[in-house]
Design an enzyme around this catalytic site. Structure first.
Site, PDB file in Angstrom:
ATOM      1  N   ALA A 190     -98.997  -6.335 -28.181  1.00  0.00           N
ATOM      2  CA  ALA A 190     -99.430  -5.121 -28.873  1.00  0.00           C
ATOM      3  C   ALA A 190    -100.673  -5.418 -29.701  1.00  0.00           C
ATOM      4  CB  ALA A 190     -98.320  -4.628 -29.787  1.00  0.00           C
ATOM      5  N   LYS A 202     -97.735  -8.662 -47.678  1.00  0.00           N
ATOM      6  CA  LYS A 202     -97.451  -7.821 -46.519  1.00  0.00           C
ATOM      7  C   LYS A 202     -95.975  -7.840 -46.177  1.00  0.00           C
ATOM      8  CE  LYS A 202     -98.319  -5.345 -42.822  1.00  0.00           C
ATOM      9  NZ  LYS A 202     -99.047  -5.672 -41.611  1.00  0.00           N
ATOM     10  N   HIS A 239    -101.630   1.442 -41.344  1.00  0.00           N
ATOM     11  CA  HIS A 239    -101.834   2.046 -40.020  1.00  0.00           C
ATOM     12  C   HIS A 239    -100.850   3.174 -39.738  1.00  0.00           C
ATOM     13  CE1 HIS A 239     -98.704  -0.870 -39.146  1.00  0.00           C
ATOM     14  NE2 HIS A 239     -99.523  -1.883 -39.072  1.00  0.00           N
ATOM     15  N   ASP A 287    -106.875  -2.660 -38.247  1.00  0.00           N
ATOM     16  CA  ASP A 287    -105.781  -3.346 -37.550  1.00  0.00           C
ATOM     17  C   ASP A 287    -106.295  -4.006 -36.271  1.00  0.00           C
ATOM     18  OD1 ASP A 287    -103.220  -4.328 -37.221  1.00  0.00           O
ATOM     19  OD2 ASP A 287    -102.441  -2.514 -36.289  1.00  0.00           O
ATOM     20  N   HIS A 293    -106.647  -8.603 -38.417  1.00  0.00           N
ATOM     21  CA  HIS A 293    -106.060  -9.841 -37.885  1.00  0.00           C
ATOM     22  C   HIS A 293    -107.176 -10.740 -37.385  1.00  0.00           C
ATOM     23  CE1 HIS A 293    -101.939  -8.226 -37.946  1.00  0.00           C
ATOM     24  NE2 HIS A 293    -102.554  -7.077 -37.740  1.00  0.00           N
TER      25      HIS A 293
END
Ligand SMILES: [Zn+2]
Length: 352
Positions: free
Chosen positions: A271, A106, A182, A255, A18
């Site tokens: 998160a 995604k 993940h 991630d 990200h």
């Protein structure tokens, strides 16, 4: 392997990253480019990156941010993705493939994680045209594998996803390349290890190094909160076993997900763990703890490009056995981010 003082591997790639946008992007992109040659860039911006045109524009912003913060000529290639929605047409997948810059799509089940409100509500029904086009194009579907049913315990959402979504999806599209992103459970690792057909999984450094106790040690620790959430020790051990097994189905995806410190240390904290700064140091530590440093190169540098059908990198990355102190905070626009395991020391350091 005994106690090497240095380790040189093919330059690695990050298959799940990200980068955000704007000032946040400028703050973090250099960290990834120092360690990795390429990264699969997640499309969950606000609004999400749902078209090839948006993905190419985002790619330009990433390159501009790199040029501005690290300098021109840095050897880093962003591999773009699209955010699958209930309405993604087959033609959009074809445009993505033809662009030569978009490498995957995604799947976020609606509501599963940060900025996933536009996610899919009916995968096999509404997404049939896009899934058919993806299978035909040989383009991987990257799956955030958690059910979002509020009746399911948050620690069980990945295991239930396998039965409710992953198996029906892969029965309907047996040729579709799928990356189970993940993975965090024994069930996830065993499913990927044993399933028929083109499937692989990424594993984060935090899920290899920590179990869920880390979130609660001496009080609530928001910087250890990510989704999918850290699980029991038995799951951590299964992930270490998978990552260090040498199986080409498991590869590196950090991630890494920056959130401003104030939004992590919050009544409803975001998160995500920030690991781009020290990803290879974290993975090297996890592999060494498992006595499997010799398996790090396959996981970090070979299995990902092989699955995606891309060439392996030609450069190298050197890790040296020197203590690396993880900073308490890093600048992030006009605020800061707290990297994973801030204030701790790791036994390996990337040589730059
Ligand atoms: Zn993610």
């Amino acid at each position: 392997m005994s106690h090497p003082v240095q380790l040189t591997i093919t330059r690695p790639d990050d298959w799940h990253l990200h980068l955000r946008d704007g000032a946040a992007l400028e703050a973090v992109v250099g960290d990834t480019a120092r360690q990795f040659a390429r990264a699969i860039i997640m499309p969950n911006l606000k609004p999400p990156v749902t078209t090839t045109e948006q993905a190419l524009a985002y790619r330009e912003r990433i390159v501009a941010a790199l040029n501005k913060t690290v300098g021109e000529g840095v050897d880093f290639t962003p591999l773009m993705t699209l955010y699958l929605t209930d309405n993604t047409p087959a033609a959009e997948i074809e445009r993505a493939k033809a662009s030569g810059q978009v490498f995957a799509v995604k799947l976020y089940p609606a509501g599963a994680t940060t900025n996933s409100d536009a996610g899919v509500t009916d995968l096999l029904g509404k997404c049939a045209p896009a899934l058919t086009a993806l299978e035909k194009a040989g383009m991987p579907l990257l799956v955030h594998g958690e059910v979002t049913d509020p009746a399911i315990d948050v620690f069980d959402r990945e295991a239930i996803f396998i039965e409710r979504v992953m198996q029906p999806l892969r029965r309907a599209y047996p040729g579709l390349k799928v990356v189970f992103e993940h993975i965090t459970t024994k069930e996830g690792a065993e499913y990927v290890r044993d399933a028929e057909g083109p499937i692989a999984a990424t594993i984060t450094p935090q899920h290899m190094l920590y179990n869920r106790n880390a979130i609660f040690q001496g009080g609530v620790r928001p910087h250890w909160y990510c989704l999918p959430i850290l699980k029991r020790e038995v799951h951590r051990q299964a992930l270490v076993q998978a990552a260090t097994s040498g199986s080409p189905r498991f590869f590196l995806g950090t991630d890494s997900a920056p959130h401003a410190k104030g939004l992590k240390e919050h009544a409803c904290g975001c998160a995500g763990c920030y690991t781009a700064l020290h990803a290879m140091e974290l993975y090297a530590t996890a592999f060494e703890n498992a006595g499997a440093l010799d398996k790090l190169e396959g996981f970090a540098s070979h299995h990902g490009p092989d699955f995606y059908g891309l060439p392996r990198n030609t450069g190298t990355l050197m890790l040296v056995r020197e203590p690396f102190s993880i900073p308490d905070e890093l600048p992030y626009g006009n605020t800061s981010i707290v990297p994973l395991a801030a204030g701790e020391a790791l036994p390996w350091r990337v040589q730059v």
